[in-house]
Design a protein around this motif. Structure first.
Motif, PDB file in Angstrom:
ATOM      1  N   LEU A 221       0.832  -1.201   0.000  1.00 18.00           N
ATOM      2  CA  LEU A 221       0.000   0.000   0.000  1.00 18.00           C
ATOM      3  C   LEU A 221       0.868   1.253   0.000  1.00 18.00           C
ATOM      4  CD1 LEU A 221      -2.876   1.133   0.101  1.00 18.00           C
ATOM      5  CD2 LEU A 221      -2.740   1.048   2.600  1.00 18.00           C
ATOM      6  N   ALA A 222       1.967   1.213   0.757  1.00 16.57           N
ATOM      7  CA  ALA A 222       2.880   2.362   0.795  1.00 16.57           C
ATOM      8  C   ALA A 222       3.533   2.574  -0.573  1.00 16.57           C
ATOM      9  CB  ALA A 222       3.944   2.140   1.862  1.00 16.57           C
ATOM     10  N   ARG A 223       3.815   1.477  -1.289  1.00 19.54           N
ATOM     11  CA  ARG A 223       4.426   1.600  -2.617  1.00 19.54           C
ATOM     12  C   ARG A 223       3.476   2.257  -3.614  1.00 19.54           C
ATOM     13  NH1 ARG A 223       6.638  -3.666  -5.766  1.00 19.54           N
ATOM     14  NH2 ARG A 223       4.502  -3.682  -6.560  1.00 19.54           N
ATOM     15  N   ALA A 224       2.162   1.994  -3.439  1.00 24.45           N
ATOM     16  CA  ALA A 224       1.168   2.602  -4.338  1.00 24.45           C
ATOM     17  C   ALA A 224       0.740   3.989  -3.867  1.00 24.45           C
ATOM     18  CB  ALA A 224      -0.065   1.695  -4.435  1.00 24.45           C
ATOM     19  N   ALA A 225       1.139   4.357  -2.638  1.00 19.05           N
ATOM     20  CA  ALA A 225       0.660   5.607  -2.036  1.00 19.05           C
ATOM     21  C   ALA A 225       0.999   6.863  -2.838  1.00 19.05           C
ATOM     22  CB  ALA A 225       1.189   5.735  -0.609  1.00 19.05           C
ATOM     23  N   PRO A 226       2.206   6.986  -3.428  1.00 18.31           N
ATOM     24  CA  PRO A 226       2.499   8.221  -4.179  1.00 18.31           C
ATOM     25  C   PRO A 226       1.525   8.481  -5.320  1.00 18.31           C
ATOM     26  CG  PRO A 226       4.533   7.051  -3.705  1.00 18.31           C
ATOM     27  CD  PRO A 226       3.412   6.138  -3.309  1.00 18.31           C
ATOM     28  N   LEU A 227       1.183   7.428  -6.080  1.00 20.15           N
ATOM     29  CA  LEU A 227       0.230   7.621  -7.175  1.00 20.15           C
ATOM     30  C   LEU A 227      -1.159   7.912  -6.627  1.00 20.15           C
ATOM     31  CD1 LEU A 227      -0.242   7.664 -10.209  1.00 20.15           C
ATOM     32  CD2 LEU A 227      -0.731   5.217 -10.120  1.00 20.15           C
ATOM     33  N   LEU A 228      -1.539   7.236  -5.546  1.00 22.62           N
ATOM     34  CA  LEU A 228      -2.832   7.526  -4.924  1.00 22.62           C
ATOM     35  C   LEU A 228      -2.876   8.961  -4.426  1.00 22.62           C
ATOM     36  CD1 LEU A 228      -3.362   4.198  -2.909  1.00 22.62           C
ATOM     37  CD2 LEU A 228      -4.475   4.873  -5.049  1.00 22.62           C
ATOM     38  N   ALA A 229      -1.749   9.444  -3.924  1.00 26.84           N
ATOM     39  CA  ALA A 229      -1.691  10.830  -3.451  1.00 26.84           C
ATOM     40  C   ALA A 229      -1.888  11.805  -4.609  1.00 26.84           C
ATOM     41  CB  ALA A 229      -0.353  11.095  -2.762  1.00 26.84           C
ATOM     42  N   ILE A 230      -1.316  11.502  -5.771  1.00 26.34           N
ATOM     43  CA  ILE A 230      -1.502  12.356  -6.949  1.00 26.34           C
ATOM     44  C   ILE A 230      -2.976  12.389  -7.352  1.00 26.34           C
ATOM     45  CG2 ILE A 230      -0.988  12.569  -9.415  1.00 26.34           C
ATOM     46  CD1 ILE A 230       1.805  11.468  -8.802  1.00 26.34           C
ATOM     47  N   ILE A 231      -3.636  11.222  -7.270  1.00 26.48           N
ATOM     48  CA  ILE A 231      -5.061  11.161  -7.581  1.00 26.48           C
ATOM     49  C   ILE A 231      -5.849  12.057  -6.628  1.00 26.48           C
ATOM     50  CG2 ILE A 231      -7.088   9.650  -7.629  1.00 26.48           C
ATOM     51  CD1 ILE A 231      -5.163   7.352  -8.423  1.00 26.48           C
ATOM     52  N   VAL A 232      -5.540  11.949  -5.339  1.00 26.48           N
ATOM     53  CA  VAL A 232      -6.253  12.736  -4.331  1.00 26.48           C
ATOM     54  C   VAL A 232      -5.994  14.224  -4.536  1.00 26.48           C
ATOM     55  CG1 VAL A 232      -6.394  13.265  -1.865  1.00 26.48           C
ATOM     56  CG2 VAL A 232      -6.285  10.885  -2.633  1.00 26.48           C
ATOM     57  N   ILE A 233      -4.758  14.586  -4.851  1.00 25.88           N
ATOM     58  CA  ILE A 233      -4.419  15.996  -5.064  1.00 25.88           C
ATOM     59  C   ILE A 233      -5.177  16.544  -6.278  1.00 25.88           C
ATOM     60  CG2 ILE A 233      -2.569  17.574  -5.752  1.00 25.88           C
ATOM     61  CD1 ILE A 233      -0.670  15.823  -4.057  1.00 25.88           C
ATOM     62  N   SER A 234      -5.188  15.783  -7.375  1.00 26.47           N
ATOM     63  CA  SER A 234      -5.820  16.260  -8.607  1.00 26.47           C
ATOM     64  C   SER A 234      -7.325  16.387  -8.450  1.00 26.47           C
ATOM     65  CB  SER A 234      -5.497  15.316  -9.766  1.00 26.47           C
ATOM     66  OG  SER A 234      -4.106  15.261 -10.004  1.00 26.47           O
TER      67      SER A 234
END
Length: 434
Positions: A221-234
């Protein structure tokens, strides 16, 4: 020849050109230009194609298309889709049918960066199908989950379908993006429920996967977190009003490119390929917008939309009867046409009818996109089915079409719930402006 008769001939010519495999953008250009020439003269037709071609692509809001396409292409090229799938699989893969459910979850997450149904199906299909085959999943369940999950790319923002709908109707892209969130989550949940019901009836086609430790689940989950964070930011940035959809698309693209290079997940050659693919896709979408902008004035002059609205109104069907006829027409069209073609051809005709019947145009945008999604997995065309067939290799088309039937039922249930409870689509966009 009356304007209505000219309009009917024009629509017939449009479908004939598409049957002859003329690209939909050029079919619309041809019919719009020569139809206007026949009704208004050469000068009006020439002025139309010159002014509309410029105004169609010079709008600032259209920048959202290449930016979100680039975001999705870079995420795919960098292999971030693998991280999303692995994280989902770690949490639900140990259950029966868990890998199929993980495919749906991965498709839903990747849809939030790709905006494309086909791209989502191809990208997740390459990751998920080999894993499901390795564990002995039934071909119908495996391919059906990926084909249906891929359709979420047309609903969950940033959806290309919503962008085109907004351009054609001059509605807010931001409101449409927000309107797609809850229906997208609802449909994802119903897809997972469909998987559960299928394996409940036939446990052997959805065996349990390997159980991951809690530490391993957190690591993935931590490895996927950066892309998930970009989704949340956008997407989250649009919701809270921090930036517009165009700004969100640029910020998301810059962040995902920075993440890809910082993590050394993408080479220079892969980045150039992603840029080239973005240019090709964006050029195709821009041409479709130009073609629609040339066709629409011709249809307006013919009064086809107004005549159809008056005709349906004269039948005494009422607003929901009219909606049922429109949805049925979409279902029939979906059997023979791809989603974008259906959208750009139909919206100029049905949109005035929907507004005249008193329906919310944002809500109808969600309804139209869901019905178009259904066409992506229904025979005989079923674009996503053919895409998954290409990824799966030797799986017969009949097996894939049988496999998508439970998911098609889930999509129909989603559609009925949104018609019965419009707030599913309107709650978030309305809360943004209250």
């Amino acid at each position: 020849m009356t304007p209505v008769a000219a309009g009917l001939w024009g629509i017939a010519a449009l479908f004939a050109l598409m049957a002859l495999r003329t690209p939909v953008a050029f079919a619309m250009l041809f019919v719009g230009f020569f139809g206007m020439w026949a009704l208004e003269g050469e000068r009006a037709a020439t002025a139309l194609i010159l002014t509309e071609s410029y105004s169609a692509v010079s709008g600032y809001t259209l920048v959202v298309v290449p930016m979100f396409v680039l975001l999705g292409n870079v995420a795919s090229a960098a292999g971030f889709s693998r991280g999303l799938y692995d994280a989902a699989n770690a949490w639900v893969g140990r259950f029966r049918g868990g890998l199929a459910s993980a495919s749906v979850i991965g498709c839903a997450a990747f849809s939030a960066v790709s905006g494309s149904s086909v791209a989502t199906a191809v990208t997740l299909g390459k990751v998920a199908l080999p894993e499901m085959r390795r564990l002995g999943y039934g071909d119908g369940l495996a391919t059906g989950a990926v084909a249906a999950g891929g359709t979420l790319g047309f609903l969950i923002p940033p959806s290309t379908g919503f962008v085109l709908y907004a351009i054609l109707t001059e509605e807010s892209i931001g409101r449409l993006f927000m309107a797609g969130i809850l229906p997208g989550l609802l449909m994802s949940a119903l897809f997972i429920a469909a998987v559960w019901l299928v394996v409940l009836r036939r446990p052997e086609i959805g065996p349990r996967g390997e159980a991951a430790s809690f530490a391993e689940r957190l690591r993935l989950l931590a490895r996927a977190a950066p892309l998930l964070a970009i989704i949340v930011i956008s997407i989250g940035g649009i919701y809270i009003g921090a930036f517009t959809p165009v700004e969100a698309s640029g910020i998301g693209a810059v962040l995902v490119i920075a993440l890809a290079f910082a993590s050394r997940a993408m080479s220079g050659a892969a980045f150039r390929a992603a840029l080239l693919d973005t240019l090709k896709t964006s050029a195709m979408l821009y041409m479709i917008v130009i073609g629609a902008n040339v066709l629409n004035p011709f249809l307006a002059v013919t009064r086809i939309p107004a005549t159809l609205g008056e005709g349906l109104g004269g039948l005494g069907l009422g607003p929901y009867g009219m909606l049922a006829v429109i949805i049925l027409a979409y279902v029939v069209m979906g059997m023979f046409m791809d989603g974008l073609s259906m959208l750009v051809i139909s919206i100029p005709i049905v949109y005035p009818m929907i507004v005249g019947a008193g329906f919310d145009p944002i809500w109808f945008g969600v309804v139209a996109v869901i019905v178009i999604e259904m066409g992506m997995i229904t025979p005989p065309v079923g674009l996503n089915v053919f895409v998954v067939r290409g990824v799966a290799g030797d799986v017969p088309l009949t097996t894939i079409f049988r496999g998508i039937m439970p998911f098609l039922a889930a999509m129909l249930l989603t559609l009925l719930l949104i018609i019965a409870f419009p707030d599913i689509a309107l709650l978030i966009p309305n809360s943004m402006f209250d």
